[in-house]
Write an enzyme that holds these catalytic residues in place. Structure first.
Site, mmCIF file in Angstrom:
data_model
loop_
_atom_site.group_PDB
_atom_site.id
_atom_site.type_symbol
_atom_site.label_atom_id
_atom_site.label_comp_id
_atom_site.label_asym_id
_atom_site.label_seq_id
_atom_site.Cartn_x
_atom_site.Cartn_y
_atom_site.Cartn_z
ATOM 1 N N ASP A 291 11.361 4.067 4.254
ATOM 2 C CA ASP A 291 12.008 3.734 2.975
ATOM 3 C C ASP A 291 13.061 2.651 3.178
ATOM 4 O O ASP A 291 13.042 1.617 2.528
ATOM 5 C CB ASP A 291 12.665 4.989 2.366
ATOM 6 C CG ASP A 291 11.689 6.125 2.205
ATOM 7 O OD1 ASP A 291 10.770 5.993 1.396
ATOM 8 O OD2 ASP A 291 11.835 7.143 2.921
ATOM 9 N N GLU B 136 4.216 2.711 6.916
ATOM 10 C CA GLU B 136 3.968 1.538 6.081
ATOM 11 C C GLU B 136 4.474 0.248 6.721
ATOM 12 O O GLU B 136 3.716 -0.682 6.964
ATOM 13 C CB GLU B 136 4.662 1.765 4.726
ATOM 14 C CG GLU B 136 4.415 0.684 3.747
ATOM 15 C CD GLU B 136 4.774 1.078 2.313
ATOM 16 O OE1 GLU B 136 5.260 0.217 1.607
ATOM 17 O OE2 GLU B 136 4.566 2.236 1.899
#
Ligand code: TRH
Length: 379
Positions: free
Chosen positions: A19, A276
């Site tokens: 994040d 990611e």
């Protein structure tokens, strides 16, 4: 319409580093390449400081590389909202902030930055509006992705030139190893290893230690480092520590800053990455990669993995050995010891494929530029 030059990015660190990894990269790029005033609101400065060691986790307001960093605390104080508001990964903005957004004469552009996926359906949802149920506000969904109808990927303007220069510069590489206090390995396959603790490491360690060519595996310090030592029944693999096991040498690294982590990816012959952001950086490194996908409920992550494999391996026979190995690493198939030698034999061809893939990604407009363009449209 006045130019939308002030941006707020909200980041709630749920777990891991993805994040904040994505938000920090985006914030830096918006400030440095698009000359925007960026405020980055982060609820966990300690996690943030791991990938940006210059950050002071005890300071509630600070400036770093042109970005204003604010500790996101509750209750949230009265703040005039920026022109563009990025809610990263549906992190839920403070109610007070939303109410102030609604009270503005010219409403901010409110964008929810979604998680990355290669699934085709994202093309249909990218850019869609979602009106607020009570307030005169609209939120837009922004989907990063690998194809044209998506929001693209985070990729800094000078990244490929920097990568190529580093990969061609033996002096810069020697300096990098020296800084880490490691003698540069010679005549060995070089891997970097970053994965979730549930990765099925034991059969892989067995395959590597009995490989014909020596393997040096560089492991940044994360909870996964401990799993490796446990699997081998040895002392923890801390930063600076070296463990030899047959033809495999494991070297513990500190958790690196984001730019140093890029250099690690650029240097290695094969990168094990996860989630990611490291997954994207490994693709941009133009080196073969093995992806450990973030586990989700049911088979959601399996579908995401297959969707990416379908794109990455499309019309590329040299990637034939890849899907089986990726599935094995993700616990969806278990014969890595058998498939490993075959996979290693394809590494040179995979390296050529990885470069072609990265060059293809360069033709895409990057995520930060697409966000800026989107924010400038009259909505
Ligand atoms: O840490 P992650 O598992 O993050 C995940 C994913 O983003 C996932 O999609 C999300 O749902 C979950 O978080 C909450 O893996 P990821 O995305 O690769 O992020 C790691 C970041 O850490 C990335 O920015 C690279 C950086 N990094 C360093 O800067 N130094 C290091 O030494 C290492 C290993 C990573």
């Amino acid at each position: 319409m006045k130019p939308r030059t002030h941006w707020d990015i909200f980041c709630n660190v749920i777990d891991n580093y993805g994040d904040i990894g994505v938000c920090w990269r985006l914030a830096r790029q918006l400030a440095s390449e698009h000359q925007l005033h960026v405020r980055l609101w982060v609820d966990d400065l300690v996690s943030f400081a791991k990938l940006a060691p210059e950050l002071d986790p005890n300071c509630n307001t600070q400036n770093l590389i042109g970005v204003e960093i604010r500790h996101w605390v509750s209750p949230f104080s009265d703040i005039v909202p920026a022109d563009v508001v990025i809610e990263a990964f549906a992190c839920s903005l403070p109610e007070r902030y939303i109410a102030t957004m609604a009270a503005q004469h010219e409403k901010p552009i409110w964008i929810n930055l979604e998680y990355l996926s290669a699934e085709p359906w994202i093309a249909n949802y990218h850019g869609l509006p979602s009106p607020h149920p009570r307030l005169p506000l609209t939120k837009y969904f922004f989907f990063p992705g690998f194809t044209k109808p998506s929001g693209g990927l985070l990729r800094e303007a000078g990244l490929f030139a920097e990568r190529d220069a580093f990969q061609a510069d033996a002096t810069a590489q020697a300096a990098w190893w020296k800084k880490l206090g490691i003698t540069a390995p010679s005549d060995a396959l070089l891997f970097s290893l970053f994965a979730y603790p549930h990765a099925p490491i034991s059969p892989f360690l067995a395959a590597w230690s009995s490989a014909t060519k020596p393997i040096v595996c560089l492991v940044p310090d994360t909870p996964f480092s401990r799993d490796i030592s446990t699997a081998l029944g040895v002392e923890p693999l801390s930063a600076g520590k070296r463990i030899c096991h047959g033809n495999l040498t494991l070297i513990g690294l500190p958790f690196l800053s984001q730019p140093e982590y890029d250099r690690l990816l650029w240097l290695c012959d094969l990168n094990f990455v996860r989630g990611e952001d490291s997954f994207i950086r490994a693709q941009l490194a133009a080196k073969p990669l093995i992806w450990h996908i973030y586990p989700q409920h049911d088979t959601v992550h399996q579908e995401k993995l297959e969707a990416f494999l379908a794109l990455y391996c499309l019309a590329a026979p040299e990637t034939q050995a890849l899907p089986e190995l990726w599935r094995a690493w993700n616990g969806l198939f278990d014969a890595p010891a058998l498939t490993w030698p075959g996979f290693v034999a394809t590494l040179p061809a995979l390296t050529r494929h990885a470069r072609r893939w990265a060059t293809g990604l360069e033709r895409q407009t990057d995520l930060a530029s697409q966000l800026v363009k989107f924010s400038q449209k009259p909505l």
